[in-house]
Design a protein around this motif. Structure first.
Motif, PDB file in Angstrom:
ATOM      1  N   THR A   1     -23.509  16.547 -56.472  1.00 29.20           N
ATOM      2  CA  THR A   1     -22.195  16.065 -56.893  1.00 29.20           C
ATOM      3  C   THR A   1     -21.482  15.327 -55.764  1.00 29.20           C
ATOM      4  OG1 THR A   1     -21.262  18.258 -56.408  1.00 29.20           O
ATOM      5  CG2 THR A   1     -21.867  17.801 -58.684  1.00 29.20           C
ATOM      6  N   ALA A   2     -21.799  15.669 -54.517  1.00 24.56           N
ATOM      7  CA  ALA A   2     -21.193  14.973 -53.381  1.00 24.56           C
ATOM      8  C   ALA A   2     -21.831  13.606 -53.158  1.00 24.56           C
ATOM      9  CB  ALA A   2     -21.324  15.818 -52.112  1.00 24.56           C
ATOM     10  N   ALA A   3     -23.126  13.493 -53.445  1.00 23.03           N
ATOM     11  CA  ALA A   3     -23.849  12.256 -53.150  1.00 23.03           C
ATOM     12  C   ALA A   3     -23.794  11.239 -54.280  1.00 23.03           C
ATOM     13  CB  ALA A   3     -25.311  12.581 -52.838  1.00 23.03           C
ATOM     14  N   VAL A   4     -23.768  11.700 -55.541  1.00 24.42           N
ATOM     15  CA  VAL A   4     -23.856  10.801 -56.692  1.00 24.42           C
ATOM     16  C   VAL A   4     -22.477  10.612 -57.314  1.00 24.42           C
ATOM     17  CG1 VAL A   4     -24.987  10.359 -58.902  1.00 24.42           C
ATOM     18  CG2 VAL A   4     -26.190  11.658 -57.126  1.00 24.42           C
ATOM     19  N   PRO A   5     -21.955   9.380 -57.338  1.00 21.16           N
ATOM     20  CA  PRO A   5     -20.640   9.128 -57.940  1.00 21.16           C
ATOM     21  C   PRO A   5     -20.568   9.634 -59.379  1.00 21.16           C
ATOM     22  CG  PRO A   5     -21.366   7.216 -56.706  1.00 21.16           C
ATOM     23  CD  PRO A   5     -22.536   8.163 -56.740  1.00 21.16           C
ATOM     24  N   GLU A   6     -19.392  10.023 -59.786  1.00 23.13           N
ATOM     25  CA  GLU A   6     -19.204  10.671 -61.084  1.00 23.13           C
ATOM     26  C   GLU A   6     -19.665   9.808 -62.251  1.00 23.13           C
ATOM     27  OE1 GLU A   6     -15.674  13.111 -63.501  1.00 23.13           O
ATOM     28  OE2 GLU A   6     -15.220  11.954 -61.691  1.00 23.13           O
ATOM     29  N   ASN A   7     -19.446   8.491 -62.181  1.00 19.33           N
ATOM     30  CA  ASN A   7     -19.834   7.627 -63.302  1.00 19.33           C
ATOM     31  C   ASN A   7     -21.336   7.397 -63.387  1.00 19.33           C
ATOM     32  OD1 ASN A   7     -19.485   6.051 -60.849  1.00 19.33           O
ATOM     33  ND2 ASN A   7     -19.791   4.225 -62.086  1.00 19.33           N
ATOM     34  N   LEU A   8     -22.080   7.891 -62.370  1.00 15.51           N
ATOM     35  CA  LEU A   8     -23.532   7.707 -62.331  1.00 15.51           C
ATOM     36  C   LEU A   8     -24.285   9.011 -62.548  1.00 15.51           C
ATOM     37  CD1 LEU A   8     -23.791   5.266 -59.283  1.00 15.51           C
ATOM     38  CD2 LEU A   8     -23.661   4.683 -61.717  1.00 15.51           C
ATOM     39  N   ARG A   9     -23.632   9.979 -63.130  1.00 14.04           N
ATOM     40  CA  ARG A   9     -24.301  11.241 -63.457  1.00 14.04           C
ATOM     41  C   ARG A   9     -23.759  11.788 -64.767  1.00 14.04           C
ATOM     42  NH1 ARG A   9     -20.322  14.905 -61.006  1.00 14.04           N
ATOM     43  NH2 ARG A   9     -19.394  13.910 -59.170  1.00 14.04           N
ATOM     44  N   ASP A  10     -24.556  12.638 -65.374  1.00 10.72           N
ATOM     45  CA  ASP A  10     -24.171  13.239 -66.645  1.00 10.72           C
ATOM     46  C   ASP A  10     -23.019  14.215 -66.425  1.00 10.72           C
ATOM     47  OD1 ASP A  10     -24.741  13.967 -69.510  1.00 10.72           O
ATOM     48  OD2 ASP A  10     -25.069  15.916 -68.569  1.00 10.72           O
ATOM     49  N   PRO A  11     -21.958  14.126 -67.236  1.00  7.61           N
ATOM     50  CA  PRO A  11     -20.824  15.038 -67.042  1.00  7.61           C
ATOM     51  C   PRO A  11     -21.194  16.507 -67.229  1.00  7.61           C
ATOM     52  CG  PRO A  11     -20.590  13.803 -69.095  1.00  7.61           C
ATOM     53  CD  PRO A  11     -21.711  13.174 -68.323  1.00  7.61           C
ATOM     54  N   GLY A  12     -22.275  16.753 -67.969  1.00  9.91           N
ATOM     55  CA  GLY A  12     -22.748  18.119 -68.144  1.00  9.91           C
ATOM     56  C   GLY A  12     -23.763  18.526 -67.095  1.00  9.91           C
ATOM     57  N   LYS A  13     -23.952  17.669 -66.066  1.00  8.52           N
ATOM     58  CA  LYS A  13     -24.850  17.930 -64.937  1.00  8.52           C
ATOM     59  C   LYS A  13     -26.317  18.062 -65.363  1.00  8.52           C
ATOM     60  CE  LYS A  13     -21.099  20.257 -62.459  1.00  8.52           C
ATOM     61  NZ  LYS A  13     -20.626  21.481 -61.785  1.00  8.52           N
ATOM     62  N   GLN A  14     -26.662  17.345 -66.450  1.00  8.25           N
ATOM     63  CA  GLN A  14     -28.041  17.383 -66.951  1.00  8.25           C
ATOM     64  C   GLN A  14     -28.943  16.381 -66.230  1.00  8.25           C
ATOM     65  OE1 GLN A  14     -29.271  19.368 -69.435  1.00  8.25           O
ATOM     66  NE2 GLN A  14     -27.409  20.324 -70.171  1.00  8.25           N
ATOM     67  N   TRP A  15     -28.383  15.261 -65.754  1.00 13.15           N
ATOM     68  CA  TRP A  15     -29.169  14.285 -65.003  1.00 13.15           C
ATOM     69  C   TRP A  15     -28.299  13.622 -63.944  1.00 13.15           C
ATOM     70  CZ3 TRP A  15     -26.994   9.522 -65.234  1.00 13.15           C
ATOM     71  CH2 TRP A  15     -26.339   9.135 -66.400  1.00 13.15           C
ATOM     72  N   PHE A  16     -28.992  13.049 -62.944  1.00  7.65           N
ATOM     73  CA  PHE A  16     -28.314  12.417 -61.820  1.00  7.65           C
ATOM     74  C   PHE A  16     -29.017  11.104 -61.488  1.00  7.65           C
ATOM     75  CE2 PHE A  16     -27.590  16.912 -61.631  1.00  7.65           C
ATOM     76  CZ  PHE A  16     -26.272  17.054 -61.193  1.00  7.65           C
ATOM     77  N   ALA A  17     -28.233  10.057 -61.231  1.00 10.41           N
ATOM     78  CA  ALA A  17     -28.811   8.785 -60.805  1.00 10.41           C
ATOM     79  C   ALA A  17     -29.372   8.922 -59.399  1.00 10.41           C
ATOM     80  CB  ALA A  17     -27.753   7.688 -60.837  1.00 10.41           C
ATOM     81  N   LEU A  18     -30.457   8.197 -59.140  1.00 14.53           N
ATOM     82  CA  LEU A  18     -31.096   8.221 -57.825  1.00 14.53           C
ATOM     83  C   LEU A  18     -31.127   6.848 -57.169  1.00 14.53           C
ATOM     84  CD1 LEU A  18     -34.126  10.514 -58.765  1.00 14.53           C
ATOM     85  CD2 LEU A  18     -31.983  11.193 -57.655  1.00 14.53           C
ATOM     86  N   SER A  19     -31.082   5.783 -57.955  1.00 15.82           N
ATOM     87  CA  SER A  19     -31.041   4.425 -57.422  1.00 15.82           C
ATOM     88  C   SER A  19     -30.423   3.517 -58.469  1.00 15.82           C
ATOM     89  CB  SER A  19     -32.437   3.931 -57.041  1.00 15.82           C
ATOM     90  OG  SER A  19     -33.264   3.820 -58.192  1.00 15.82           O
TER      91      SER A  19
END
Length: 340
Positions: A105-123
């Motif tokens: 959550t610190a590394a990936v901006p909020e608009n680039l990850r699932d709000p339910g924390k199911q997936w995270f952008a990497l690039s």
């Protein structure tokens, strides 16, 4: 105290059992639709740093179908895919689980990850405009792509390709269906040729004088100019300049690669460890070097070719909102006969 032979055997057996459990846990299974050449440098760095072995299954297509067919017995721990829509499909099919991680959550901006924390952008890869080098054009908005001044001068691949569906879905988020339909009609009217081919064909056709501008992904420029695609493609890349368009009320549209922990992951702890490694400075730098992508973590150095494009101001619209517009965007593409 004297330990008899039986006790020693019992202790040895228990120790071996514990070691066996520890060794078994020092690996994980990655399912990915990314190309091996892009993933392997990252996994090698991860294993070198952590000692955790990664067993990789490369799937060109059908990632969700494969995991769904395996059900609760699936050995998949981490699912890695290109395009936010593919990640959303994994969530919609119930194939992922939420991850609580301060690192992510610190590394990936909020608009680039699932709000339910199911997936995270990497690039990230930006949807940019290629322009002929001698063209007097330094900036452009996505809205201006429909300006009649570009009639007969614009090249783009199929409107139904996921790269364009993502852009059109973002346009919907900004302007709604009526304006998006009008805009698509305007873009179609400006085409120098039928929508089709690939993104690199836009650069090729600019060099060939077929069009003045083209809509394409940013990372292809690195692949062309670096010579990875051969001398012919290097010439295409050298014939263009890159402009980072924005929405009139926003920033530049990006799509992503990303990952999610599988719902029945047998090695969840190791999967999260890999996910966290992939947003580290080291891994984010590797992403940029391997495929000329933008890191999602702020502050990580860009490849020089990518840095030459100028400052990327990512559109703040959440990717989950954009992904939700895919079906409507696709329907509008057909409605205006964009690919006809």
């Amino acid at each position: 105290m004297t330990i008899n032979t039986k006790t020693r055997l019992t202790l040895c057996t228990a120790t071996l059992a514990l070691l066996g459990t520890s060794v078994a846990a020092q690996e994980l299974n990655l399912y990915t639709s990314r190309e091996p050449g892009l993933v392997e440098p990252l996994l090698e760095a991860f294993t070198k740093e952590t000692g955790v072995k990664v067993n990789t299954v490369f799937l060109k297509d059908g990632l969700a179908e494969r995991v769904a067919s395996e059900g609760e017995a699936s050995p998949a721990d981490l699912l890695m895919a290109v395009d936010a829509g593919n990640l959303a499909d994994l969530v919609d099919k119930g194939l992922t689980q939420p991850v609580e991680s301060e690192v992510l959550t610190a590394a990936v901006p909020e608009n680039l990850r699932d709000p339910g924390k199911q997936w995270f952008a990497l690039s990230m890869r930006a949807r940019v405009v290629y322009a002929a080098k001698d063209l007097e054009l330094d900036s452009i908005t996505y809205e201006q792509l429909a300006d009649p001044a570009w009639k007969g001068k614009l090249c783009i691949r199929s409107g139904q390709h996921p790269y364009n569906t993502g852009l059109f879905s973002a346009f919907l988020s900004h302007h709604g269906a009526e304006q998006t339909e009008t805009w698509l009609e305007g873009v179609k009217a400006n085409l120098a040729r039928k929508a089709g081919g690939g993104d690199r064909d836009g650069a090729k056709d600019i060099l060939g004088g077929i069009c003045d501008i083209a809509v394409a992904n940013s990372y292809y420029v690195g692949l062309m100019r670096s010579g990875k695609g051969g001398d012919e493609q290097r010439a295409w890349g050298d014939a263009i300049k890159v402009i980072l368009p924005t929405f009139e009320d926003g920033g530049t549209h990006v799509n992503i690669s990303g990952a999610a922990v599988a719902k029945y992951a047998p090695n969840k702890e190791e999967a999260v460890k890999l996910l966290e490694f992939l947003v580290s400075d080291e891994a984010q730098k590797i992403y940029g070097e391997a495929n000329f992508e933008y890191p999602v973590k702020p502050g990580v150095a860009l490849d020089p070719i990518v840095a030459s494009f100028g400052e990327l101001k990512v559109d703040p619209t959440p990717l989950t909102e954009i992904v939700a517009n895919r079906a409507e965007a696709s329907a509008l593409v057909d409605k205006v006969g964009f690919d006809n």
